[in-house]
Write a protein that holds these residues in place. Structure first.
Motif, PDB file in Angstrom:
ATOM      1  N   ALA A 358     -21.695   4.474 -28.458  1.00 39.57           N
ATOM      2  CA  ALA A 358     -20.661   5.090 -28.207  1.00 39.57           C
ATOM      3  C   ALA A 358     -20.224   4.890 -26.727  1.00 39.57           C
ATOM      4  CB  ALA A 358     -20.128   6.340 -28.952  1.00 39.57           C
ATOM      5  N   GLY A 359     -21.067   5.475 -25.950  1.00 44.33           N
ATOM      6  CA  GLY A 359     -20.746   5.645 -24.503  1.00 44.33           C
ATOM      7  C   GLY A 359     -20.839   4.037 -23.995  1.00 44.33           C
ATOM      8  N   ALA A 360     -21.809   3.426 -24.462  1.00 43.48           N
ATOM      9  CA  ALA A 360     -21.623   2.068 -23.831  1.00 43.48           C
ATOM     10  C   ALA A 360     -20.406   1.280 -24.122  1.00 43.48           C
ATOM     11  CB  ALA A 360     -23.114   1.410 -24.064  1.00 43.48           C
ATOM     12  N   GLN A 361     -20.024   1.283 -25.400  1.00 45.50           N
ATOM     13  CA  GLN A 361     -19.015   0.603 -25.962  1.00 45.50           C
ATOM     14  C   GLN A 361     -17.745   1.237 -25.111  1.00 45.50           C
ATOM     15  OE1 GLN A 361     -18.999   1.481 -30.074  1.00 45.50           O
ATOM     16  NE2 GLN A 361     -20.127  -0.490 -30.732  1.00 45.50           N
ATOM     17  N   GLU A 362     -17.464   2.478 -25.173  1.00 44.42           N
ATOM     18  CA  GLU A 362     -16.460   2.868 -24.312  1.00 44.42           C
ATOM     19  C   GLU A 362     -16.202   2.517 -22.892  1.00 44.42           C
ATOM     20  OE1 GLU A 362     -12.871   4.503 -23.636  1.00 44.42           O
ATOM     21  OE2 GLU A 362     -13.725   4.175 -25.609  1.00 44.42           O
ATOM     22  N   ALA A 363     -17.644   2.360 -22.119  1.00 44.74           N
ATOM     23  CA  ALA A 363     -17.721   1.916 -20.656  1.00 44.74           C
ATOM     24  C   ALA A 363     -17.438   0.513 -20.506  1.00 44.74           C
ATOM     25  CB  ALA A 363     -19.208   2.146 -20.192  1.00 44.74           C
ATOM     26  N   ARG A 364     -18.005  -0.399 -21.451  1.00 43.79           N
ATOM     27  CA  ARG A 364     -17.517  -1.605 -21.473  1.00 43.79           C
ATOM     28  C   ARG A 364     -15.879  -1.932 -21.449  1.00 43.79           C
ATOM     29  NH1 ARG A 364     -22.441  -2.405 -24.512  1.00 43.79           N
ATOM     30  NH2 ARG A 364     -21.231  -2.291 -26.547  1.00 43.79           N
ATOM     31  N   ARG A 365     -15.440  -1.458 -22.413  1.00 44.10           N
ATOM     32  CA  ARG A 365     -14.015  -1.563 -22.477  1.00 44.10           C
ATOM     33  C   ARG A 365     -13.205  -0.995 -21.186  1.00 44.10           C
ATOM     34  NH1 ARG A 365     -14.696   0.069 -28.086  1.00 44.10           N
ATOM     35  NH2 ARG A 365     -14.625   2.272 -27.536  1.00 44.10           N
ATOM     36  N   GLY A 366     -13.686   0.301 -20.678  1.00 45.11           N
ATOM     37  CA  GLY A 366     -13.231   0.568 -19.418  1.00 45.11           C
ATOM     38  C   GLY A 366     -13.226   0.035 -18.381  1.00 45.11           C
ATOM     39  N   ILE A 367     -14.373  -0.738 -18.238  1.00 42.72           N
ATOM     40  CA  ILE A 367     -14.737  -1.743 -16.901  1.00 42.72           C
ATOM     41  C   ILE A 367     -13.871  -2.884 -17.185  1.00 42.72           C
ATOM     42  CG2 ILE A 367     -16.642  -3.087 -15.882  1.00 42.72           C
ATOM     43  CD1 ILE A 367     -18.652  -0.688 -16.935  1.00 42.72           C
ATOM     44  N   ALA A 368     -13.767  -3.356 -18.225  1.00 46.97           N
ATOM     45  CA  ALA A 368     -12.894  -4.468 -18.492  1.00 46.97           C
ATOM     46  C   ALA A 368     -11.293  -4.235 -18.222  1.00 46.97           C
ATOM     47  CB  ALA A 368     -12.953  -5.206 -19.851  1.00 46.97           C
ATOM     48  N   ALA A 369     -11.051  -3.081 -18.381  1.00 44.20           N
ATOM     49  CA  ALA A 369      -9.712  -2.659 -18.242  1.00 44.20           C
ATOM     50  C   ALA A 369      -9.730  -2.607 -16.746  1.00 44.20           C
ATOM     51  CB  ALA A 369      -9.054  -1.618 -18.842  1.00 44.20           C
ATOM     52  N   ALA A 370     -10.595  -1.966 -16.099  1.00 43.56           N
ATOM     53  CA  ALA A 370     -10.469  -1.735 -14.642  1.00 43.56           C
ATOM     54  C   ALA A 370     -10.268  -2.876 -13.734  1.00 43.56           C
ATOM     55  CB  ALA A 370     -11.665  -1.081 -14.024  1.00 43.56           C
ATOM     56  N   ALA A 371     -10.667  -4.177 -14.277  1.00 44.45           N
ATOM     57  CA  ALA A 371     -10.717  -5.462 -13.567  1.00 44.45           C
ATOM     58  C   ALA A 371      -9.615  -6.308 -14.197  1.00 44.45           C
ATOM     59  CB  ALA A 371     -12.078  -6.165 -13.881  1.00 44.45           C
ATOM     60  N   ALA A 372      -8.828  -6.110 -15.315  1.00 45.85           N
ATOM     61  CA  ALA A 372      -7.842  -6.771 -15.732  1.00 45.85           C
ATOM     62  C   ALA A 372      -6.585  -7.230 -14.965  1.00 45.85           C
ATOM     63  CB  ALA A 372      -7.371  -6.316 -17.048  1.00 45.85           C
ATOM     64  N   ASP A 373      -6.138  -6.388 -13.981  1.00 43.27           N
ATOM     65  CA  ASP A 373      -5.034  -6.674 -13.165  1.00 43.27           C
ATOM     66  C   ASP A 373      -5.528  -7.187 -12.147  1.00 43.27           C
ATOM     67  OD1 ASP A 373      -3.387  -5.166 -15.017  1.00 43.27           O
ATOM     68  OD2 ASP A 373      -3.117  -3.399 -13.721  1.00 43.27           O
ATOM     69  N   ALA A 374      -6.575  -7.031 -11.570  1.00 40.34           N
ATOM     70  CA  ALA A 374      -6.984  -7.707 -10.351  1.00 40.34           C
ATOM     71  C   ALA A 374      -7.272  -9.434 -10.642  1.00 40.34           C
ATOM     72  CB  ALA A 374      -8.311  -7.225  -9.571  1.00 40.34           C
ATOM     73  N   TRP A 375      -8.066  -9.386 -11.935  1.00 43.60           N
ATOM     74  CA  TRP A 375      -8.348 -10.618 -12.258  1.00 43.60           C
ATOM     75  C   TRP A 375      -7.123 -11.499 -12.511  1.00 43.60           C
ATOM     76  CZ3 TRP A 375     -12.216 -14.190 -12.365  1.00 43.60           C
ATOM     77  CH2 TRP A 375     -12.114 -15.284 -13.022  1.00 43.60           C
ATOM     78  N   LEU A 376      -6.205 -10.972 -13.342  1.00 46.18           N
ATOM     79  CA  LEU A 376      -4.740 -11.626 -13.421  1.00 46.18           C
ATOM     80  C   LEU A 376      -4.177 -12.146 -12.229  1.00 46.18           C
ATOM     81  CD1 LEU A 376      -2.350 -12.517 -15.283  1.00 46.18           C
ATOM     82  CD2 LEU A 376      -1.521  -9.972 -14.915  1.00 46.18           C
ATOM     83  N   MET A 377      -4.115 -11.240 -11.245  1.00 44.15           N
ATOM     84  CA  MET A 377      -3.361 -11.758 -10.121  1.00 44.15           C
ATOM     85  C   MET A 377      -4.294 -12.701  -9.198  1.00 44.15           C
ATOM     86  SD  MET A 377      -1.928  -7.956  -8.555  1.00 44.15           S
ATOM     87  CE  MET A 377      -3.314  -7.170  -8.754  1.00 44.15           C
TER      88      MET A 377
END
Length: 447
Positions: A358-377
């Motif tokens: 559960a921790g690894a799954q949540e971490a993967r989601r959180g890391i992806a969200a942290a990069a999403a805006d920067a990648w979009l821009m």
């Protein structure tokens, strides 16, 4: 593998972090208190004092920590800002502390309450490393290379490593409940997963062909104190060159010139001088003309931007952070800030769920969200240049470009719009901020 679930948040087992750079050190720190043993596997050997390492070829070039990353770093390592200040890292107010030539013209200079941290990469890395080494549960295996991953039907169970030695080295296995890949742009994790029988994560790629060259200078004694930083941006599609001057420790300037595919600087001092001459404005060239070099010219080609979606497909027991998960065109200065934000997401996930499934799954989601805006821009800006390969396309991107052009034009004459733009670029506000009525109406009215 130990049992997992949101209720299992106590300390147990071993975590292995691949790579002991900034992202790896922060990931190890994020896991403290949730794994009894945290092993950082680093192929280099750390210098005793801040210094450049072979494993960070981009370390000779400009790095900055945006406001969003700076706040996250202080949250992870309270007091780290004061330690960096003691090592002469510079805090640059944006946009007051910059001579910033945007695609629409010079940006206004006013106090925004937002800033970026500027220093050489060795100072940042070494300051963080010293803090992380104070944690007893974290151990470092220096001079050790990861050869591949171990796994079973349930997911990853560890890594295979070789420790360098005169006899060719010793191969061993490290078994772990969690493997964190922080090995950077050159990450071999996709190949290791394939070799172990796991599917690769989906990828997005965009390649503007960016290349650049950097040089340190001693800051002239008569330099204007109101001009601590300079940023001469590209202007797509016909002006693909950029120039940057950042203040760093030791009363020096770190100066970078570069361009997208077809406008890359030629090697050596002659190429660097030509790059200065070809910029949109002579400001940077004129400043450097009166400065004494403090080092040689160094070039770098970072390669394409890649976003790997481990949050969509990943074996249990794996988390990927930093450039190994998402790497950007360095022109936008987002890389290390996004790595810090990803480490904070990892910390929050394991605090809530432990280092199991559960921790690894949540971490993967959180890391992806942290990069999403920067990648979009960054990926959306990269495709403005006709020589770029890959990246987003279509009518929606063209509309986005037209609107952002109007935002930047208005920001050049309107401090409130400029403040919103700076907050988005500094990763403290989402891109949707630029559609708030307080920004939208002035933009639609025009300059």
């Amino acid at each position: 593998m130990a049992s997992s679930g949101s209720a299992n948040t106590g300390r147990y087992g071993t975590a292995v972090v691949i790579g002991g750079g900034l992202a790896g050190c922060l990931a190890a720190w994020a896991l403290r208190g949730k794994a009894r043993r945290i092993v950082v596997v680093e192929r280099d050997r750390y210098p005793q004092q801040p210094g450049f390492r072979p494993g960070t070829p981009q370390g000779h070039h400009a790095h900055l920590l945006l406001e969003g990353g700076r706040r996250a770093l202080e949250d992870l390592l309270p007091g780290i800002g004061a330690e960096l200040d003691a090592r002469e890292a510079r805090l640059v107010d944006v946009p007051r502390g910059m001579s910033w030539l945007s695609s629409a013209g010079w940006m206004p200079r006013f106090h925004s309450g937002l800033a970026f941290l500027s220093c050489t990469r060795p100072v940042l890395d070494h300051t963080v490393l010293e803090r992380v080494r104070t944690e007893p549960s974290i151990e470092f295996l220096e001079g050790t290379a990861v050869l591949g991953v171990l796994g079973d039907d349930e997911g990853l169970t560890g890594v295979r490593v070789r420790t360098k030695g005169a006899d060719g080295g010793t191969e061993t296995e490290i078994h772990a409940e969690l493997v964190v890949d922080a090995s950077g742009r050159s990450s071999a994790m996709p190949d290791w997963l394939a070799e172990a029988g796991f599917a690769r994560a989906p990828e997005e790629r965009v390649d503007p062909g960016v290349a650049y060259a950097s040089r340190l200078y001693h800051r002239p004694a008569d330099a204007d104190p109101d001009m601590p930083a300079v940023y001469l941006q590209t202007k797509a599609p016909d002006q693909p060159r950029f120039g940057v001057l950042l203040p760093v420790e030791g009363d020096r300037w770190l100066v970078t010139v570069g361009g997208m595919r077809g406008a890359e600087p030629a090697p050596g001092e002659a190429g660097f001088a030509a790059g200065l001459e070809q910029l949109r404005d002579p400001l940077l060239r004129d400043l450097v003309a009166g400065a004494e070099p403090a080092g040689e010219v160094r070039g770098f080609r970072p390669g394409p931007g890649v976003r790997r979606h481990y949050e969509r497909r990943s074996p249990d027991g794996l988390v990927v952070v930093g450039d190994a998960a998402c790497t950007f065109n360095p022109v936008y200065g987002q890389g290390i800030s996004t790595a810090v934000l990803g480490a904070r997401a990892l910390r929050d996930a394991v605090r809530a769920h432990g280092i199991g499934r559960a921790g690894a799954q949540e971490a993967r989601r959180g890391i992806a969200a942290a990069a999403a805006d920067a990648w979009l821009m960054s990926s959306s800006e990269d495709v403005r240049f006709p020589t770029t390969t890959g990246g987003p396309a279509g009518a929606a991107v063209r509309i986005q470009h037209r609107y952002l052009d109007r935002v930047i034009a208005r920001a050049a004459v309107d401090e409130s719009v400029c403040l919103a733009f700076v907050a988005v670029m500094g990763l403290t506000r989402p891109p949707t901020t630029l559609f708030h009525p307080k920004v939208l109406w002035p933009v639609l009215r025009g300059a």
